[in-house]
Design a protein around this motif. Sequence first.
Motif, short mmCIF file in Angstrom:
data_model
loop_
_atom_site.label_atom_id
_atom_site.label_comp_id
_atom_site.label_asym_id
_atom_site.label_seq_id
_atom_site.Cartn_x
_atom_site.Cartn_y
_atom_site.Cartn_z
N VAL A 59 3.23 2.00 0.03
CA VAL A 59 3.21 0.80 -0.82
C VAL A 59 4.31 0.30 -1.48
CG1 VAL A 59 2.05 -0.43 -2.59
CG2 VAL A 59 0.63 0.49 -0.86
N ARG A 60 5.06 1.36 -2.16
CA ARG A 60 6.16 1.01 -3.01
C ARG A 60 7.15 0.83 -2.04
NH1 ARG A 60 4.31 4.91 -6.36
NH2 ARG A 60 3.28 4.29 -8.20
N THR A 79 -6.08 -0.22 -6.45
CA THR A 79 -5.33 -1.31 -6.84
C THR A 79 -4.16 -1.14 -7.21
OG1 THR A 79 -7.68 -2.22 -7.59
CG2 THR A 79 -5.49 -3.38 -8.28
N ARG A 80 -3.16 -1.72 -6.89
CA ARG A 80 -1.73 -1.35 -6.95
C ARG A 80 -1.63 -1.38 -8.54
NH1 ARG A 80 3.49 -3.43 -6.11
NH2 ARG A 80 3.07 -5.68 -6.19
N ARG A 81 -0.63 -0.61 -9.08
CA ARG A 81 -0.60 -0.32 -10.36
C ARG A 81 -0.10 -1.45 -11.16
NH1 ARG A 81 2.24 4.88 -12.50
NH2 ARG A 81 1.24 5.98 -10.80
N GLU A 128 -3.09 -5.53 -3.04
CA GLU A 128 -1.51 -6.18 -3.57
C GLU A 128 -1.43 -7.38 -4.42
OE1 GLU A 128 0.84 -4.19 -2.75
OE2 GLU A 128 0.34 -3.02 -1.28
N MET A 137 -4.98 -0.95 -0.07
CA MET A 137 -4.41 -1.15 -1.08
C MET A 137 -4.41 -2.72 -1.59
SD MET A 137 -2.78 0.15 -3.98
CE MET A 137 -2.33 1.89 -3.52
N SER A 182 -0.18 5.51 -1.22
CA SER A 182 0.32 4.87 -2.51
C SER A 182 1.84 4.67 -2.25
CB SER A 182 -0.05 5.52 -3.34
OG SER A 182 -0.14 7.14 -3.33
N PHE A 221 7.10 -2.75 -1.03
CA PHE A 221 7.25 -3.51 -2.30
C PHE A 221 8.76 -4.18 -2.06
CE2 PHE A 221 6.82 -5.89 -5.81
CZ PHE A 221 7.48 -5.23 -6.83
N ALA A 237 5.19 -8.42 -2.94
CA ALA A 237 4.51 -7.33 -2.36
C ALA A 237 3.76 -7.80 -1.27
CB ALA A 237 3.70 -6.48 -3.54
N CYS A 241 -0.30 -7.54 5.67
CA CYS A 241 -1.47 -7.70 4.41
C CYS A 241 -2.38 -8.53 4.91
CB CYS A 241 -0.77 -8.19 3.09
SG CYS A 241 -0.35 -6.97 1.76
#
Length: 392
Positions: A10-11, A100-102, A153, A151, A7, A14, A67, A72
Motif C-alpha cells: 500500500v505504501r 484501515t490505512r494508518r 484507502e 486496505m 501493508s 501511495f 492514495a 481501488c
Amino acid sequence: MSKRKNSSKVRVHFRKNRGEKTRQTDLTRDFHRETFREDDTIREERISGKGSLIRQRTVRMEDAALAVGEDCRCGQVVRVHGLNTLVEDVESGQYFRCATRRLLKTLATEERHVVVAGDLVQFRPAGSLLEEESLGKQPDFAGMENLPEGMIERVEPRYGCLCRTSRKRQHILVSNVDQLLIVTSLFQPGVKWNLIDRMIIMAEKMEIEPVICLNKVDLGDPLPWVPTLGVYARMGYAIHLVSAVTGFGIERLRQRLQQKGVRSVVAGQSGVGKSSILNAVEPGLDLKTSHVSEMNEKGRHTTTTAQLIKLSEGGYVADTPGIRQFELWDIIREEVPGYFREMAPLVSLCRFPDCSHTHEEGCAVREAVSLGQMNTRRYESYCQIWDSCTSP
Ligand code: GDP
Ligand code: ZN
C-alpha cells in the motif's frame, strides 16, 4: 490480522499514484441518490461547535485522494470489529475483510472510529477478486476470517450521520443514512406523539427522511388517529399503518425499505414491534422479538456499534440495540423552530426577532395556533421540547 501481506504494498502505491486519477466518481454517484452536500455538512458541524472537523476533513480528503488509484474499489462498510472492517464491494457485492490505512487513523483523531458502518470507502483488494467465498450471504463474525483482505484507502465525505456526543467527542454510530423509520404502536403501548415529534426533529437535523410507522393496527380501529395523521401527511411526512402480525401494510413498507442503495435506521421504544416488523419485511431475517437482549459472539452485550443488514431486494437496515432507542438528543433551543416544518415559515413574522414562540406578544406562531392554522398538539409538543432543551 496476523498476515497483513498488503501493508507494505500500500505504501508503494501511495507514492506511485501521486497525481493520478483520484476519484471514481461514476461508481459513487450511482450509489447515492443525491450528490454530496458538503455545505450542509459544514453547517451541521458549525451548529454542534465542531469547527475543527471541517479542517480535518479537508486534510483527510486531499491526503487520502493521493492514495487512491486504478486498483481501488468502491466499498460500503457493513460493520467494524476492532481493527477489522467488513466491507462490501459496491459493484460486485463481494465481501472483504479490510484494515484501515494508518494515515486515515492519524487524521481522524476527533472521532472514535475512523470508519463506521454505512461509510463509503475506496479500498484496495489484496487478493484475487474472484474468490468464491466472498460472495453470497453476509458473513458473521466467524465468517470474516476467511474473506479476502483489503486496505481502506479513503473514506468518502459522509451525510446522514447518526451521532452521539460523549465526553465532548462526536461518536458516529452509523453514516450515510437515508431514512429514519420511526416506529410506534397504536396499542400496547399507545402512540407517543411527543416521541414521534422528537424523532422527527432528529431526522430533520440529520437531513434524512423521517418515515412514521404505526404498528399493531390489528389490535383495534385506527380511525381515531386519522385526523392527527393527516397533520403529519400534510407536512409531507410518509406514514405507514402496519401490522407485523397480519401483514397489513407490510408490502408497501417493504417497497420503501428495499430500494437499491438506500440505508434506513429503525427507531422506537421497546415493545412497539421493531423486530417483528423487520422480520415481516424480510422473511428469514429472524431477529429476536420481545426485546430479548442481544449478545455478540463472545457472549457479551452488544455495544452501540451498528451493522448494516442487507435486504434481499436491495437496501440496508442499520440495527443494534444501542441506536434503537435513539437517545441521541443534542438539540439546542434556538434550533427547534427550524425543525418544525409548519412553524418555519411563520417565525420571521413574529414581532421580536428572538421570539421563543412560547409566550410573547405578537408571536405569529401563537396566532396561527389560535386561528387553527397550526395543530394545537404539535404546538404543545413544540413548547415541551423547547422547555426541555437548553441554550448553548
Ligand atoms: P421491539 O422491542 O420494538 O423490537 O418489539 P418486538 O418486535 O419485540 O415486539 C414486541 C411485542 O409486540 C411482541 O410480543 C410481538 O409479538 C408484539 N407485536 C409486534 N408486532 C405486532 C403487531 O403488529 N400486532 C400485535 N398484536 N402484536 C405485535
Ligand atoms: Zn413567535
